[in-house]
Scaffold this motif. Structure first.
Motif, PDB file in Angstrom:
ATOM      1  N   SER A 138       0.832  -1.201   0.000  1.00 31.18           N
ATOM      2  CA  SER A 138       0.000   0.000   0.000  1.00 31.18           C
ATOM      3  C   SER A 138       0.866   1.251   0.000  1.00 31.18           C
ATOM      4  N   ASP A 139       1.939   1.233   0.785  1.00 27.85           N
ATOM      5  CA  ASP A 139       2.849   2.379   0.830  1.00 27.85           C
ATOM      6  C   ASP A 139       3.488   2.616  -0.535  1.00 27.85           C
ATOM      7  N   ILE A 140       3.892   1.533  -1.191  1.00 26.74           N
ATOM      8  CA  ILE A 140       4.521   1.650  -2.510  1.00 26.74           C
ATOM      9  C   ILE A 140       3.525   2.188  -3.533  1.00 26.74           C
ATOM     10  N   LEU A 141       2.305   1.659  -3.486  1.00 26.36           N
ATOM     11  CA  LEU A 141       1.272   2.109  -4.417  1.00 26.36           C
ATOM     12  C   LEU A 141       0.930   3.571  -4.166  1.00 26.36           C
ATOM     13  N   GLN A 142       0.917   3.966  -2.916  1.00 24.72           N
ATOM     14  CA  GLN A 142       0.644   5.353  -2.556  1.00 24.72           C
ATOM     15  C   GLN A 142       1.680   6.268  -3.187  1.00 24.72           C
ATOM     16  N   LEU A 195       5.499   1.089 -10.923  1.00 23.57           N
ATOM     17  CA  LEU A 195       5.579  -0.112 -10.095  1.00 23.57           C
ATOM     18  C   LEU A 195       6.660  -1.062 -10.609  1.00 23.57           C
ATOM     19  N   GLU A 196       6.788  -1.142 -11.926  1.00 19.74           N
ATOM     20  CA  GLU A 196       7.816  -2.002 -12.503  1.00 19.74           C
ATOM     21  C   GLU A 196       9.214  -1.502 -12.123  1.00 19.74           C
ATOM     22  N   ARG A 197       9.387  -0.177 -12.093  1.00 15.19           N
ATOM     23  CA  ARG A 197      10.683   0.389 -11.685  1.00 15.19           C
ATOM     24  C   ARG A 197      10.995   0.050 -10.230  1.00 15.19           C
ATOM     25  N   LYS A 198       9.950  -0.108  -9.442  1.00 10.67           N
ATOM     26  CA  LYS A 198      10.124  -0.445  -8.036  1.00 10.67           C
ATOM     27  C   LYS A 198      10.170  -1.963  -7.831  1.00 10.67           C
TER      28      LYS A 198
END
Length: 209
Positions: A138-142, A195-198
């Protein structure tokens, strides 16, 4: 999905709007009651901040009451009201630029065809470890959603969470439907690339991006 009493009331509120336009304060109060939750929710999803959502909501309905007499087409009340809210969100965003964030996990409509599988997974809260992983995601998506432009974020929220039609969003933002669809496409595509970069892929979270 069955219509709620609130949905029915909203769809049959033309008479109420007409009375409110004429300065009927009781009718104006009922309109606020009908729409407050929708406008607050939109504002909250935009900022993920209760105080800012309250601020935008209050300003929106004060403006509604002051300007309603000038609304030419009652049928456009919904898009007109959201336009006021969007403008106040933009105003507050300029003031708070870089200091606020938006949570992605509450934006997706879990009934939508392209909603991430993790949102509706029965394993989502299976155990403390999965809860921790969900919190991390959730934090990453945020962070990912916050990297989108304000224009793309507005469209994603209105379409995926508020359930507005492309036509309605176009009216709210005073742009063409094609522009709305373009912002939606590039917004979702941008999220995928971020998201792919992460290194967030189907292998790490269990669904196809």
């Amino acid at each position: 999905m069955a219509e709620t009493l609130l949905d029915i009331a909203m769809m049959h509120s033309d008479t109420l709007i007409a009375r409110a336009k004429q300065g009927d304060q009781n009718a104006q109060g009922k309109l606020v009651q009908l729409w407050y939750k929708r406008i607050y929710n939109f504002s909250y999803k935009f900022f993920m901040d209760h105080d800012l959502a309250m601020e935008v909501s209050q300003k929106t309905f004060i403006s509604m009451c002051r300007s309603l007499a000038g609304l030419q087409d009652i049928a456009r009340f919904k898009s007109w009201l959201y336009k006021i809210a969007v403008n106040y969100c933009r105003e507050e965003a300029r003031k708070k630029k870089g200091s606020r964030s938006l949570s992605f996990d509450v934006v997706w409509n879990r009934e939508a065809e392209d909603s991430p599988a993790w949102e509706s997974s029965s394993q989502r809260y299976a155990n403390p470890e999965s809860q921790f992983r969900q919190s991390e995601l959730s934090d990453i998506l945020q962070q990912a959603l916050c990297e989108l432009s304000d224009e793309q974020r507005e469209v994603v929220i209105m379409k995926e969470y508020e359930g507005l039609k492309f036509r309605e969003i176009a009216e709210v933002l005073n742009i063409s439907e094609n522009t709305v669809k373009s912002r939606m496409y590039y917004g979702l595509d941008g999220l995928k690339k971020i998201l792919e970069r992460k290194n967030i892929t189907k292998d790490t979270i269990g669904y196809e991006l």
